[in-house]
Design a protein around this motif. Structure first.
Motif, PDB file in Angstrom:
ATOM      1  N   MET A   1      54.709  59.946  65.983  1.00 43.69           N
ATOM      2  CA  MET A   1      54.394  58.629  65.443  1.00 43.69           C
ATOM      3  C   MET A   1      55.596  57.697  65.572  1.00 43.69           C
TER       4      MET A   1
ATOM      5  N   ASN B   1      44.791  55.609  69.856  1.00 45.07           N
ATOM      6  CA  ASN B   1      46.075  56.179  70.269  1.00 45.07           C
ATOM      7  C   ASN B   1      45.950  57.654  70.658  1.00 45.07           C
TER       8      ASN B   1
ATOM      9  N   MET C   1      43.012  46.605  64.267  1.00 44.36           N
ATOM     10  CA  MET C   1      43.246  47.101  65.633  1.00 44.36           C
ATOM     11  C   MET C   1      42.128  46.643  66.563  1.00 44.36           C
TER      12      MET C   1
ATOM     13  N   ALA D   1      50.376  45.977  63.288  1.00 44.96           N
ATOM     14  CA  ALA D   1      49.050  46.610  63.220  1.00 44.96           C
ATOM     15  C   ALA D   1      49.006  47.882  64.060  1.00 44.96           C
ATOM     16  N   VAL D   2      49.658  47.838  65.227  1.00 44.97           N
ATOM     17  CA  VAL D   2      49.675  49.012  66.100  1.00 44.97           C
ATOM     18  C   VAL D   2      50.425  50.148  65.399  1.00 44.97           C
ATOM     19  N   HIS D   3      51.553  49.804  64.763  1.00 35.59           N
ATOM     20  CA  HIS D   3      52.322  50.812  64.033  1.00 35.59           C
ATOM     21  C   HIS D   3      51.518  51.397  62.884  1.00 35.59           C
ATOM     22  N   TRP D   4      50.856  50.502  62.128  1.00 27.83           N
ATOM     23  CA  TRP D   4      50.072  50.971  60.992  1.00 27.83           C
ATOM     24  C   TRP D   4      48.998  51.953  61.442  1.00 27.83           C
ATOM     25  N   HIS D   5      48.410  51.636  62.598  1.00 23.23           N
ATOM     26  CA  HIS D   5      47.314  52.478  63.068  1.00 23.23           C
ATOM     27  C   HIS D   5      47.814  53.895  63.352  1.00 23.23           C
ATOM     28  N   ARG D   6      48.940  53.994  64.084  1.00 23.44           N
ATOM     29  CA  ARG D   6      49.496  55.325  64.376  1.00 23.44           C
ATOM     30  C   ARG D   6      49.993  55.991  63.098  1.00 23.44           C
ATOM     31  N   TYR D   7      50.539  55.148  62.225  1.00 21.29           N
ATOM     32  CA  TYR D   7      51.077  55.656  60.959  1.00 21.29           C
ATOM     33  C   TYR D   7      49.976  56.323  60.143  1.00 21.29           C
ATOM     34  N   GLU D   8      48.845  55.630  60.043  1.00 18.17           N
ATOM     35  CA  GLU D   8      47.748  56.192  59.258  1.00 18.17           C
ATOM     36  C   GLU D   8      47.208  57.465  59.892  1.00 18.17           C
ATOM     37  N   THR D   9      47.149  57.482  61.232  1.00 20.66           N
ATOM     38  CA  THR D   9      46.708  58.696  61.928  1.00 20.66           C
ATOM     39  C   THR D   9      47.648  59.843  61.598  1.00 20.66           C
ATOM     40  N   ALA D  10      48.958  59.577  61.715  1.00 22.50           N
ATOM     41  CA  ALA D  10      49.944  60.632  61.457  1.00 22.50           C
ATOM     42  C   ALA D  10      49.847  61.109  60.010  1.00 22.50           C
TER      43      ALA D  10
ATOM     44  N   ASN E   1      55.843  54.519  68.208  1.00 20.68           N
ATOM     45  CA  ASN E   1      56.061  53.206  67.606  1.00 20.68           C
ATOM     46  C   ASN E   1      57.411  52.612  67.993  1.00 20.68           C
TER      47      ASN E   1
ATOM     48  N   ASP F   1      50.120  40.861  68.292  1.00 23.34           N
ATOM     49  CA  ASP F   1      50.142  41.911  67.278  1.00 23.34           C
ATOM     50  C   ASP F   1      50.021  41.253  65.909  1.00 23.34           C
ATOM     51  N   GLY F   2      49.393  41.987  64.978  1.00 22.01           N
ATOM     52  CA  GLY F   2      49.284  41.482  63.618  1.00 22.01           C
ATOM     53  C   GLY F   2      50.275  42.213  62.737  1.00 22.01           C
TER      54      GLY F   2
END
Lengths: 180, 462
Positions: A120, A56, A48, B216-225, A124, A37-38
């Motif tokens: 979300m 997602n 991503m 990065a995974v969190h950011w991706h979902r975060y931006e979607t939300a 997460n 993960d980054g």
């Protein structure tokens, strides 16, 4: 009692630009690493993809949340006006659907918005008060101006010495072992 | 810490001063919250707000003890200051959502430095607005009768009433605004947690950050939300003031029963909201020297939106007059005559002066680039929008169909104290927000820097 020695969580490498992180992630993905993960102080477009993660399901959940909210809103009005307490107001039909639109609409938005936020957070895994990466002192800069790439020990290709060498070859400023 | 660049280097059209890095942005905004000492000006502002808030509590205490008879509301004018102020406050709230949601969808990157406090403004304005219908009920402890729940009286809310739509619209709006604001804060809470040198700060911001670590995974979902919420908030914000206008338009009172009300109310809401954002932004950027982030360009853009929505509102006033004449309806014509030459005519002329004449100055670039002129204009527009609601509500109600039921209205001292009190509540909350939470979104400001944008493999190999 002496605490049992746990295997490490993985290795974390520090980079000083967003570009360096994305390039490193792409190389690590091409080298066959998967459990990684980054970490960055702001969202980076394309990270991503570089990490090899897939899209997602949040939008689908939000759609379902909105539809469910709308159905609840309309059926609440329908049930109360037709079955529970039919009341003749100025000769209007019991099911005065045009007058039911505003509440149905608001319930749709509310259902979708609640799903977006809590979906979300749930996907997460937040709130998450403890995470092994918080042991790394420099990791505090991930919320400021530094960029990190973590490869977890559970990755099939992970090897404490080889992976460290690999990360160093990507131009990392510093590679740190993360305890569990 | 690098030296922050000076204001003089800023050029027109730039939305962030040159020379900033991720670190300087973080320090500049973070240090407002994590300062060693609270500035004296903060204390002055907060104490004024706090004192007026005490006046609100005094008024509410008296109101609960003696009933709404202490207000000026009477038989023809059943809606007075309470509904005027409700609509005024909820309108102000609209700019926050407009900036955070609609401008995000339109990719207006200049919104970044003003969205956070505009959203906070929305929340506090909606809280002030909500107090009015609540206490107008007379027996506010029965507020839950508005909600649909199985009860021993076997009654349900009247779904065909705009007042019930209002309950759903305003509570949904308050909830969604709160969620939008809160998820916007999460990454910044993590920044403050990691910056904090004091354990209380780490615990306080740590709890609010909920373990955010910028994955990065969190950011991706975060931006979607975040994007989805913006998409949801956009129709929501339009619906809220539409429903508020239905409170009037669905009735049969002359001057209220008009189809232009929904769009005209929404434009008015955005107009007053941007006026309030300017009223707050200009002293704020001065007080904390934020001219690097809230540039003159920002003020220019906001002034342009104010001018545009002001013209829409002016069109609304024109159409109201035209439709009354064109309808040929004696009551509609009577209402307009009463508005123009009746006992409240000066309110109407003051409203035109504030909302239609004064903003025409915004056509001039010099005015748009002079912060203090803009500040005065924004106050004038705020006043004008208050007068607009006063004219719509009081002037329409005080003389309707039967001359035998005509009457006059004026707010009492307790009406004024409640109004001043909600202004106090608004400013007290706002000053607390400025002191404890980052007033500008730190992580979004970082994305304005060119080094935040990367080139990926895909671009290299098309």
């Amino acid at each position: 009692m002496i605490p049992q020695e746990l295997p490490p969580y993985g290795l974390v490498a520090e980079f000083d630009s967003a570009q360096a992180l994305v390039v490193a992630a792409e190389k690590a993905r091409d080298a066959g690493y998967q459990k990684m993960d980054g970490y960055s102080p702001f969202p980076i477009e394309g990270l991503m993809d570089a990490l090899g993660h897939k899209a997602n399901i949040l939008p689908l959940l939000v759609l379902i949340g909105g539809v469910v909210g709308g159905l609840i809103g309309y059926s609440l009005q329908y049930y109360t006006s037709i079955y529970s307490y039919p009341l003749n107001v100025g000769g209007r039909p019991y099911n005065s659907w045009p007058m039911f639109i505003p509440v149905t609409f608001e319930c749709t938005i509310l259902g979708a918005a609640l799903t977006a936020v809590f979906g979300m957070l749930g996907l997460n895994g937040l709130p998450e008060p403890y995470h092994p990466l918080f042991h790394v002192e420099r990791f505090a800069l991930a919320s400021r101006d530094r960029f990190f790439l973590a490869i977890r020990a559970v990755d099939p290709k992970f090897d404490l010495i080889q992976t460290r060498k690999f990360l160093e070859s990507l131009g990392a400023k510093e590679v740190t072992e993360v305890p569990q | 810490m690098a030296q922050a660049p000076s204001q003089s280097e800023l050029q027109e059209g730039q939305i962030i001063a040159p020379g900033h890095s991720f670190g300087t942005i973080t320090d500049k905004i973070g240090s407002i919250v994590q300062a060693r000492r609270t500035p004296k000006r903060w204390w002055t502002g907060f104490l004024i707000g706090f004192t007026l808030m005490m006046l609100l509590f005094l008024t509410i205490g008296n109101l609960l003890a003696r009933g709404i008879g202490i207000w000026g509301n009477n038989a023809p004018v059943g809606w007075g200051f309470d509904i005027v102020n409700f609509v005024w406050w909820i309108g102000i709230g609209h700019a926050g959502t407009l900036i955070s949601a609609i401008l995000l969808l339109l990719r207006q990157r200049w919104r970044t430095s003003i969205n956070r406090f505009a959203e906070a403004m929305t929340l506090f304005a909606v809280a002030c607005a909500g107090l009015y219908p609540l206490f107008h009920m007379g027996r506010p402890w029965f507020f839950y009768w508005l909600l649909p729940y199985p009860n021993t009286m076997e009654l349900w809310p009247q779904w065909r009433s705009p007042l019930i739509w209002d309950v759903f619209a305003v509570t949904t709006y308050a909830t969604v605004s709160l969620l939008f604001w809160f998820i916007g804060l999460i990454p910044d809470m993590a920044t403050l947690r990691d910056r904090s040198k004091w354990w209380i700060g780490r615990v306080f911001y740590g709890i609010l950050a909920m373990g955010w670590r910028g994955s990065a995974v969190h950011w991706h979902r975060y931006e979607t939300a975040y994007l989805l919420l913006a998409g949801l908030a956009t129709p929501l914000v339009v619906s809220v003031h539409t429903v508020v206008s239905f409170d009037f338009a669905v009735s049969i009172v002359p001057g209220w029963h008009v189809t232009i009300f929904p769009p005209y109310f929404v434009a008015g809401a955005i107009y007053s909201g941007f006026a309030m954002v300017l009223t707050l932004a200009i002293p704020l950027r001065k007080m904390y020297k934020l001219e690097d982030f809230i540039t003159d360009t920002h003020l220019d853009y906001m002034a342009r939106i104010m001018l545009t929505t002001g013209l829409m509102v002016a069109y609304g006033y024109g159409i109201e007059l035209f439709m009354a004449w064109y309808s040929g309806n004696v009551y509609e014509k009577g209402l307009i005559a009463n508005r123009l030459i009746g006992p409240y005519r000066w309110f109407f002329y003051a409203l035109i002066a504030c909302n239609v004449v004064a903003p025409q100055l915004l056509w001039f670039k010099k005015v748009r680039y002079s912060p203090w002129t803009l500040f005065v204009l924004s106050l004038i527009v705020n006043l004008g929008m208050w007068l607009e609601r006063y004219v719509i509500i009081v002037v329409s109600l005080h003389r309707d169909y039967l001359p035998s039921s005509w009457g006059m209205y004026s707010g009492t001292g307790w009406d004024w104290s409640m109004y001043l009190g909600t202004i106090g509540l608004f400013f007290a909350c706002l000053f607390l927000f400025i002191r404890f939470l980052p007033v500008i979104s730190i992580f979004e400001m970082r994305t304005l820097l060119p080094e935040a944008h990367v080139h990926t493999e895909k671009e290299a190999k098309p």
